[in-house]
Motif scaffolding. Structure first.
Motif, PDB file in Angstrom:
ATOM      1  N   ALA A   1      -5.201  -8.695 -16.219  1.00  0.00           N
ATOM      2  CA  ALA A   1      -3.870  -7.981 -15.900  1.00  0.00           C
ATOM      3  C   ALA A   1      -3.453  -8.228 -14.452  1.00  0.00           C
ATOM      4  N   PHE A   2      -2.118  -8.264 -14.245  1.00  0.00           N
ATOM      5  CA  PHE A   2      -1.509  -8.369 -12.891  1.00  0.00           C
ATOM      6  C   PHE A   2      -0.236  -7.608 -12.959  1.00  0.00           C
ATOM      7  N   VAL A   3       0.331  -7.118 -11.989  1.00  0.00           N
ATOM      8  CA  VAL A   3       1.359  -6.361 -11.715  1.00  0.00           C
ATOM      9  C   VAL A   3       2.327  -7.094 -10.561  1.00  0.00           C
ATOM     10  N   LEU A   4       3.626  -7.389 -10.689  1.00  0.00           N
ATOM     11  CA  LEU A   4       4.472  -7.743  -9.861  1.00  0.00           C
ATOM     12  C   LEU A   4       5.003  -6.604  -8.971  1.00  0.00           C
ATOM     13  N   TYR A   5       5.044  -6.868  -7.719  1.00  0.00           N
ATOM     14  CA  TYR A   5       5.593  -5.640  -6.829  1.00  0.00           C
ATOM     15  C   TYR A   5       6.777  -6.323  -5.720  1.00  0.00           C
ATOM     16  N   SER A   6       7.943  -5.615  -5.580  1.00  0.00           N
ATOM     17  CA  SER A   6       8.683  -5.921  -4.603  1.00  0.00           C
ATOM     18  C   SER A   6       9.322  -4.628  -3.732  1.00  0.00           C
ATOM     19  N   GLY A   7       9.948  -4.852  -2.861  1.00  0.00           N
ATOM     20  CA  GLY A   7      10.448  -3.863  -2.076  1.00  0.00           C
ATOM     21  C   GLY A   7       9.849  -3.581  -0.820  1.00  0.00           C
ATOM     22  N   ALA A   8       9.413  -2.364  -0.601  1.00  0.00           N
ATOM     23  CA  ALA A   8       8.691  -1.757   0.566  1.00  0.00           C
ATOM     24  C   ALA A   8       7.323  -2.608   0.946  1.00  0.00           C
ATOM     25  N   GLN A   9       7.329  -3.531   1.846  1.00  0.00           N
ATOM     26  CA  GLN A   9       6.111  -4.123   1.567  1.00  0.00           C
ATOM     27  C   GLN A   9       4.650  -3.379   2.788  1.00  0.00           C
ATOM     28  N   ALA A  10       5.608  -2.730   3.571  1.00  0.00           N
ATOM     29  CA  ALA A  10       4.571  -2.174   4.340  1.00  0.00           C
ATOM     30  C   ALA A  10       3.816  -0.859   3.518  1.00  0.00           C
ATOM     31  N   GLU A  11       4.582  -0.345   2.591  1.00  0.00           N
ATOM     32  CA  GLU A  11       4.107   0.625   1.530  1.00  0.00           C
ATOM     33  C   GLU A  11       3.110   0.081   0.772  1.00  0.00           C
ATOM     34  N   PHE A  12       3.609  -1.054   0.194  1.00  0.00           N
ATOM     35  CA  PHE A  12       2.609  -1.902  -0.860  1.00  0.00           C
ATOM     36  C   PHE A  12       1.333  -2.044  -0.010  1.00  0.00           C
ATOM     37  N   GLU A  13       1.260  -2.560   1.196  1.00  0.00           N
ATOM     38  CA  GLU A  13       0.248  -2.827   1.617  1.00  0.00           C
ATOM     39  C   GLU A  13      -0.786  -1.462   1.879  1.00  0.00           C
ATOM     40  N   ARG A  14      -0.080  -0.441   2.221  1.00  0.00           N
ATOM     41  CA  ARG A  14      -0.890   0.909   2.528  1.00  0.00           C
ATOM     42  C   ARG A  14      -1.506   1.431   1.314  1.00  0.00           C
ATOM     43  N   TYR A  15      -0.819   0.942   0.086  1.00  0.00           N
ATOM     44  CA  TYR A  15      -1.392   1.518  -1.324  1.00  0.00           C
ATOM     45  C   TYR A  15      -1.927   0.364  -2.027  1.00  0.00           C
ATOM     46  N   ARG A  16      -2.156  -0.659  -1.503  1.00  0.00           N
ATOM     47  CA  ARG A  16      -2.699  -1.881  -2.252  1.00  0.00           C
ATOM     48  C   ARG A  16      -4.130  -1.357  -2.958  1.00  0.00           C
ATOM     49  N   GLN A  17      -4.997  -0.763  -2.256  1.00  0.00           N
ATOM     50  CA  GLN A  17      -6.058  -0.527  -3.059  1.00  0.00           C
ATOM     51  C   GLN A  17      -5.876   0.440  -4.200  1.00  0.00           C
ATOM     52  N   VAL A  18      -5.078   1.191  -4.211  1.00  0.00           N
ATOM     53  CA  VAL A  18      -4.508   2.078  -5.312  1.00  0.00           C
ATOM     54  C   VAL A  18      -4.034   1.072  -6.505  1.00  0.00           C
ATOM     55  N   LEU A  19      -3.079   0.193  -6.160  1.00  0.00           N
ATOM     56  CA  LEU A  19      -2.541  -0.534  -7.132  1.00  0.00           C
ATOM     57  C   LEU A  19      -3.263  -1.610  -7.696  1.00  0.00           C
ATOM     58  N   GLU A  20      -4.424  -1.899  -7.022  1.00  0.00           N
ATOM     59  CA  GLU A  20      -5.558  -2.838  -7.448  1.00  0.00           C
ATOM     60  C   GLU A  20      -6.025  -2.408  -8.564  1.00  0.00           C
ATOM     61  N   LEU A  21      -6.016  -1.220  -8.999  1.00  0.00           N
ATOM     62  CA  LEU A  21      -6.713  -0.494 -10.137  1.00  0.00           C
ATOM     63  C   LEU A  21      -6.221  -0.960 -11.431  1.00  0.00           C
ATOM     64  N   PHE A  22      -4.790  -1.161 -11.222  1.00  0.00           N
ATOM     65  CA  PHE A  22      -4.006  -1.560 -12.575  1.00  0.00           C
ATOM     66  C   PHE A  22      -4.263  -3.013 -13.245  1.00  0.00           C
ATOM     67  N   GLY A  23      -4.417  -3.726 -11.994  1.00  0.00           N
ATOM     68  CA  GLY A  23      -4.637  -5.302 -12.030  1.00  0.00           C
ATOM     69  C   GLY A  23      -4.349  -5.930 -10.888  1.00  0.00           C
ATOM     70  N   LYS A  24      -4.173  -7.272 -10.826  1.00  0.00           N
ATOM     71  CA  LYS A  24      -4.177  -7.933  -9.640  1.00  0.00           C
ATOM     72  C   LYS A  24      -2.620  -7.751  -9.014  1.00  0.00           C
ATOM     73  N   PRO A  25      -2.392  -7.277  -7.778  1.00  0.00           N
ATOM     74  CA  PRO A  25      -1.062  -6.825  -7.463  1.00  0.00           C
ATOM     75  C   PRO A  25      -0.649  -8.154  -6.832  1.00  0.00           C
TER      76      PRO A  25
END
Length: 272
Positions: free
Chosen positions: A135-159
């Protein structure tokens, strides 16, 4: 498992098959999860597993620092977030609802007006794949917040962060899906064609799958021709490609299965 020092408060709104899979992954990761669904019964199993079932959407939206939306469409997202704008201020919202790029940008403009950090996402997986290596998930938008929550988002699949433009994740999403549907359409057409000579679609699948896997490795080379056409030397001329597609189209007619598909491919690939 996330330890208590790094556990996050996360809310998930929308508990269809995908939203439920996301919530389960968060619970398995040790996070404090609040869930909400219009049909409350869908939250019961997650509550039994340790989630907090919110009574209202607004309660779920404001229970956590990180809010994940997996709803029906852009209209349903707006229906639930707009009334809670003031209380969402300062929080991060990850919208994993399938929308168009411009709908994502529009929501981003609204979020910016209310001091809400917005990340848009496109899930490249079916629910059963969430949390697996495929699984992988595409993300765009607020990059600083993406990095802040990267470890959470990794639970779904490769961010995979694909750009600051909030429409970027949606555009990559639909482009990948477009390739998938084009492949399925060509396979369906080919299956009908080989059956006209006593073959089977099952046998075609056996032969086509490894060939297409090999051909997929050529996409990176073709990308140069799109990104930097001035530096690209075309291996096969448009005229040769057009003639090859014409031959395939003629075979389709001979098989008794004429189609508009190959004409579309000819114009798209060659412009001829």
């Amino acid at each position: 498992m996330t330890n208590s020092a790094t556990a996050q408060r996360v809310s998930v709104l929308g508990l269809g098959a995908m939203g439920t899979a996301l919530a389960k992954a968060l619970l398995a990761g040790g996070h404090q999860v609040t869930v909400w669904n219009r049909t409350a019964a869908k939250a019961e199993a997650l509550a039994d597993a340790g989630a907090v079932a919110a009574a209202t959407a607004e309660e779920a939206l404001t229970a956590s620092d990180l809010v994940i939306l997996c709803l029906l469409d852009d209209a349903s997202v707006r229906e639930h977030v707009e009334p809670a704008a003031a209380r969402l201020s300062g929080r991060t919202v990850v919208n994993l609802t399938t929308t168009t790029p411009e709908q994502a940008r529009g929501l981003g403009r609204w979020a910016a007006e209310h001091d809400i950090a917005l990340i848009d996402g496109g899930i490249m997986a079916v629910p059963a794949m969430i949390g697996t290596p495929g699984a992988f998930v595409l993300y765009s938008g607020a990059q600083a917040e993406f990095e802040r929550y990267r470890q959470v988002l990794e639970l779904f699949g490769k961010p995979e962060f694909v750009g600051a433009d909030l429409g970027a994740a949606a555009m990559y999403d639909v482009s990948i899906l477009g390739g998938m549907y084009a492949m399925f359409a060509a396979f369906q057409q080919g299956g009908l064609m080989v059956r006209s000579v006593g073959g089977s679609a099952a046998r075609l699948a056996e032969l086509m799958t490894p060939f297409l896997q090999a051909m997929a490795t050529l996409l990176a080379a073709d990308a140069v021709g799109i990104d930097m056409p001035e530096d690209f030397t075309q291996v096969q001329s448009d005229e040769f490609t057009a003639a090859a597609i014409d031959l395939i189209d003629k075979a389709a007619v001979e098989s008794g299965n004429p189609t508009e598909l190959f004409g579309v491919l000819r114009r798209t690939l060659t412009g001829l």
